[in-house]
Motif scaffolding. Structure first.
Motif, mmCIF file in Angstrom:
data_model
loop_
_atom_site.group_PDB
_atom_site.id
_atom_site.type_symbol
_atom_site.label_atom_id
_atom_site.label_comp_id
_atom_site.label_asym_id
_atom_site.label_seq_id
_atom_site.Cartn_x
_atom_site.Cartn_y
_atom_site.Cartn_z
ATOM 1 N N ALA A 144 0.831 -1.203 0.000
ATOM 2 C CA ALA A 144 0.000 0.000 0.000
ATOM 3 C C ALA A 144 0.869 1.257 0.000
ATOM 4 N N GLY A 145 0.521 2.179 -0.879
ATOM 5 C CA GLY A 145 1.213 3.453 -0.936
ATOM 6 C C GLY A 145 2.534 3.448 -1.672
ATOM 7 N N LEU A 146 2.985 2.282 -2.131
ATOM 8 C CA LEU A 146 4.254 2.202 -2.852
ATOM 9 C C LEU A 146 4.028 2.448 -4.342
ATOM 10 N N SER A 147 5.015 3.038 -4.987
ATOM 11 C CA SER A 147 4.957 3.199 -6.438
ATOM 12 C C SER A 147 5.103 1.829 -7.093
ATOM 13 N N ARG A 148 4.797 1.764 -8.369
ATOM 14 C CA ARG A 148 4.917 0.503 -9.109
ATOM 15 C C ARG A 148 6.342 -0.041 -9.031
ATOM 16 N N ILE A 149 7.319 0.824 -9.199
ATOM 17 C CA ILE A 149 8.723 0.406 -9.129
ATOM 18 C C ILE A 149 9.066 -0.103 -7.729
ATOM 19 N N ALA A 150 8.622 0.600 -6.715
ATOM 20 C CA ALA A 150 8.899 0.186 -5.333
ATOM 21 C C ALA A 150 8.251 -1.165 -5.020
ATOM 22 N N ARG A 151 7.056 -1.395 -5.557
ATOM 23 C CA ARG A 151 6.391 -2.685 -5.350
ATOM 24 C C ARG A 151 7.206 -3.809 -5.975
ATOM 25 N N HIS A 152 7.659 -3.599 -7.205
ATOM 26 C CA HIS A 152 8.455 -4.627 -7.887
ATOM 27 C C HIS A 152 9.768 -4.870 -7.149
ATOM 28 N N ARG A 153 10.388 -3.810 -6.676
ATOM 29 C CA ARG A 153 11.635 -3.972 -5.919
ATOM 30 C C ARG A 153 11.400 -4.766 -4.635
ATOM 31 N N LEU A 154 10.288 -4.481 -3.953
ATOM 32 C CA LEU A 154 9.974 -5.215 -2.723
ATOM 33 C C LEU A 154 9.803 -6.699 -3.015
ATOM 34 N N ILE A 155 9.108 -7.021 -4.103
ATOM 35 C CA ILE A 155 8.919 -8.432 -4.460
ATOM 36 C C ILE A 155 10.257 -9.087 -4.770
ATOM 37 N N HIS A 156 11.082 -8.434 -5.572
ATOM 38 C CA HIS A 156 12.392 -9.003 -5.908
ATOM 39 C C HIS A 156 13.255 -9.178 -4.658
ATOM 40 N N ASP A 157 13.237 -8.206 -3.765
ATOM 41 C CA ASP A 157 14.000 -8.318 -2.514
ATOM 42 C C ASP A 157 13.471 -9.458 -1.653
ATOM 43 N N THR A 158 12.154 -9.599 -1.601
ATOM 44 C CA THR A 158 11.535 -10.664 -0.805
ATOM 45 C C THR A 158 11.887 -12.040 -1.369
ATOM 46 N N LEU A 159 11.901 -12.156 -2.681
ATOM 47 C CA LEU A 159 12.221 -13.441 -3.315
ATOM 48 C C LEU A 159 13.703 -13.757 -3.212
#
Length: 84
Positions: A52-67
């Motif tokens: 929530a509240g993250l930009s599209r790029i930030a969301r993708h980065r979070l997923i990549h970091d989580t994986l």
């Protein structure tokens, strides 16, 4: 453990309200990155408060970091539908 299960386990740490992982590998048979046995091309649908509240790029980065780089490095293509 297969890649699909690893994706699911790692993404569960984001406490998703919705998590769908689809292996689209067979749709890419014969294309670059495809290999026998699949688990090369994935689509993730994820809804989680952490996004929530993250930009599209930030969301993708979070997923990549989580994986993690080790898991992402074994996937040829990853498409995502993400929302908070």
């Amino acid at each position: 453990m297969g890649i699909t299960q690893e994706l699911q386990e790692r993404l569960k740490t984001l406490n998703p309200t919705r998590l769908e992982i689809r292996d689209d590998s067979e749709k890419h048979r014969g294309h670059g990155g495809w290999r026998e046995g699949g688990e090369t091309h994935f689509h993730i649908t994820l809804r989680a408060p952490a996004l929530a509240g993250l930009s599209r790029i930030a969301r993708h980065r979070l997923i990549h970091d989580t994986l993690g780089a080790d898991l992402v490095g074994r996937i040829h293509a990853l498409s995502m539908d993400l929302d908070g």
